[in-house]
Design an enzyme around this catalytic site. Structure first.
Site, PDB file in Angstrom:
ATOM      1  N   ARG A  22       0.825  -1.217   0.000  1.00  0.00           N
ATOM      2  CA  ARG A  22       0.000   0.000   0.000  1.00  0.00           C
ATOM      3  C   ARG A  22       0.855   1.261   0.000  1.00  0.00           C
ATOM      4  O   ARG A  22       0.588   2.196  -0.757  1.00  0.00           O
ATOM      5  CB  ARG A  22      -0.963   0.000   1.191  1.00  0.00           C
ATOM      6  CG  ARG A  22      -2.009  -1.095   1.089  1.00  0.00           C
ATOM      7  CD  ARG A  22      -2.847  -1.188   2.348  1.00  0.00           C
ATOM      8  NE  ARG A  22      -1.992  -1.541   3.481  1.00  0.00           N
ATOM      9  CZ  ARG A  22      -2.203  -1.182   4.739  1.00  0.00           C
ATOM     10  NH1 ARG A  22      -3.253  -0.458   5.064  1.00  0.00           N
ATOM     11  NH2 ARG A  22      -1.381  -1.560   5.693  1.00  0.00           N
ATOM     12  N   ASN A  40      -6.143  -2.711   2.508  1.00  0.00           N
ATOM     13  CA  ASN A  40      -6.185  -4.164   2.632  1.00  0.00           C
ATOM     14  C   ASN A  40      -7.630  -4.635   2.683  1.00  0.00           C
ATOM     15  O   ASN A  40      -8.480  -3.981   3.292  1.00  0.00           O
ATOM     16  CB  ASN A  40      -5.476  -4.622   3.914  1.00  0.00           C
ATOM     17  CG  ASN A  40      -3.973  -4.522   3.816  1.00  0.00           C
ATOM     18  OD1 ASN A  40      -3.401  -4.485   2.738  1.00  0.00           O
ATOM     19  ND2 ASN A  40      -3.316  -4.487   4.963  1.00  0.00           N
TER      20      ASN A  40
END
Length: 92
Positions: A22, A40
């Site tokens: 990320r 996520n």
């Protein structure tokens, strides 16, 4: 003159959680001038919303197939998104 914006939602599967996927996606997005988010999912995938100029979004989509060095990307599935374009790229 209006700038064309593309909005795409991608889900990335493989070894993509716990490997800075990320944060690395955010770095790439900011470099390309793309807004959106990376977060996520409970099933182990990462979801990315990318909004920006079509060529920049395409470059980010291409990068998602590789990800950061510690990641092992198995698949990337993208589809057009109707979400409002965020002002920045965030990690959630």
């Amino acid at each position: 003159m209006t700038t064309t914006q593309e909005k795409t939602r991608c889900t990335i599967s493989g070894r993509v959680q716990g490997v800075c996927f990320r944060a690395a996606t955010q770095e790439q997005a900011v470099r390309l001038g793309v807004t959106g988010y990376a977060r996520n999912l409970r099933d182990g995938r990462v979801e990315v919303l990318a909004c920006g100029p079509p060529e920049a979004v395409a470059q980010l989509r291409e990068w998602l197939h590789e990800g950061p060095p510690a990641a092992t990307v198995e698949s990337v599935a993208c589809e057009p998104a109707d979400d409002p374009a965020p002002a920045e790229f965030s990690v959630g």
